[in-house]
Design an enzyme around this catalytic site. Structure first.
Site, PDB file in Angstrom:
ATOM      1  N   SER A  87       0.823  -1.197   0.000  1.00 46.81           N
ATOM      2  CA  SER A  87       0.000   0.000   0.000  1.00 46.81           C
ATOM      3  C   SER A  87       0.868   1.262   0.000  1.00 46.81           C
ATOM      4  CB  SER A  87      -0.972  -0.051   1.192  1.00 46.81           C
ATOM      5  OG  SER A  87      -2.031   0.845   1.028  1.00 46.81           O
TER       6      SER A  87
ATOM      7  N   ASP B 283      -9.520  -5.437  -4.438  1.00 48.50           N
ATOM      8  CA  ASP B 283      -8.937  -4.446  -3.540  1.00 48.50           C
ATOM      9  C   ASP B 283      -9.844  -3.216  -3.519  1.00 48.50           C
ATOM     10  OD1 ASP B 283      -7.357  -2.394  -2.361  1.00 48.50           O
ATOM     11  OD2 ASP B 283      -5.519  -3.461  -2.922  1.00 48.50           O
TER      12      ASP B 283
ATOM     13  N   HIS C  47      -7.423  -5.930  -0.134  1.00 46.52           N
ATOM     14  CA  HIS C  47      -6.238  -5.088   0.044  1.00 46.52           C
ATOM     15  C   HIS C  47      -5.252  -5.718   1.034  1.00 46.52           C
ATOM     16  CE1 HIS C  47      -3.924  -1.422  -0.155  1.00 46.52           C
ATOM     17  NE2 HIS C  47      -4.043  -1.205   1.139  1.00 46.52           N
TER      18      HIS C  47
END
Length: 286
Positions: free
Chosen positions: A106, A237, A266
């Protein structure tokens, strides 16, 4: 491999950067170093499943708490990508890491892209991995029409300001791990651990980091990277939609490989650690 890359890990510790910020890190094992970069608003603890796995496979595993996050200083300045990358460079120099593999999730994927592009020469970096990562850029702009509108990130800022503790329950209990999907097996422990990590960090740094992960343009960083990069992304995601991240990033990388995971969320490195770890290991050994 250089001799330096096979030094034993020190357990844990802190380094002090040029601006006086203390960066906490873990450093376990011996062998080729693997450096893990966590997502917002978490800490190095988010990599437990990977740290233990790769330690058992003979790697030296290192993870730090980004400034303002976890056990590092709750900074009110420097909460942007150039400084995050400089902090990583300071840690790498302190530990004298060579031939390292950098893995970012991320926001941490953005940190990896910026670090490898700016500091990755001279044998420091062997490979990189971007997992559910934010590059090239999350924000919708004229040059990035498929991005998310600024109102999404303004909503994050408003929620954090209004009730950070509740916001940091709602994110993991819902979209982060796909626990809001029909039939999902919800782990209260995983939700609690996300909340615990988030609340350890500083509200100011977390607020500033929203701009860092959403508005930073990593296009030129990705173009500059000349080591092999594995891009891993779940097609479900809900935090960093795949169409405007991984699918664009792979086109910019000189030596990129894309792996798409059907139905994965995610936070797939936690929810599907067995699958992700096996694919990481194969990439490390290739």
């Amino acid at each position: 491999m250089t001799e330096a890359s096979h030094k034993a890990g020190s357990g844990s510790g802190t380094i002090t950067t040029k601006d006086g910020t203390q960066i906490y890190y873990k450093d376990w094992g011996t062998g080729q170093p693997v450096v893990f970069h966590h997502g917002w608003p978490l800490s190095s603890d988010d990599w437990d499943a990977q740290m233990l796995f790769f330690l058992s496979k003979g790697y030296r595993v290192i993870a730090h708490d980004r400034r303002g996050h976890g056990r590092s200083s709750q900074t009110d300045t420097g909460n942007e990508m150039d400084t995050y990358a400089a902090d990583v460079a300071a840690l790498v120099a302190h530990l004298d890491l060579k031939d390292a593999i950098h893995v970012g999730h991320s926001t941490g994927g953005g940190e990896v892209a910026r670090y490898v592009a700016q500091y990755g020469s001279g044998g420091r970096v062997a490979k990189a991995v971007l997992i559910g990562a934010v590059p090239p850029i999350m924000l919708k702009t004229p040059a990035n029409p498929g991005g998310l509108p600024i109102e999404v990130f303004d909503g994050f800022r408003s929620a954090l300001t209004a009730n950070r503790a509740q916001f940091f329950r709602d994110v993991p209990a819902g979209p982060f791990y796909g626990f809001n999907r029909p039939g999902a097996t919800v782990s209260e422990g995983v939700v609690d651990n996300w909340w615990r990590q988030g609340m350890m960090g500083g509200a100011k740094a977390h607020y500033d980091c929203i701009k860092a992960f959403s508005e930073t343009d990593f296009t030129e960083d990705l173009r500059k990277i000349d080591v092999p990069v594995l891009v891993m992304h779940g097609d479900d995601d809900q935090i960093v939609p795949i169409a405007d991240s991984a699918m664009l990033a792979i086109k910019l990388l000189k030596k990129g490989e894309l792996k798409v995971y059907k139905g994965f969320p995610h936070g797939m490195a936690t929810t599907h650690a067995d699958v992700i770890n096996a694919d990481l290991l194969a990439f490390f050994k290739a």
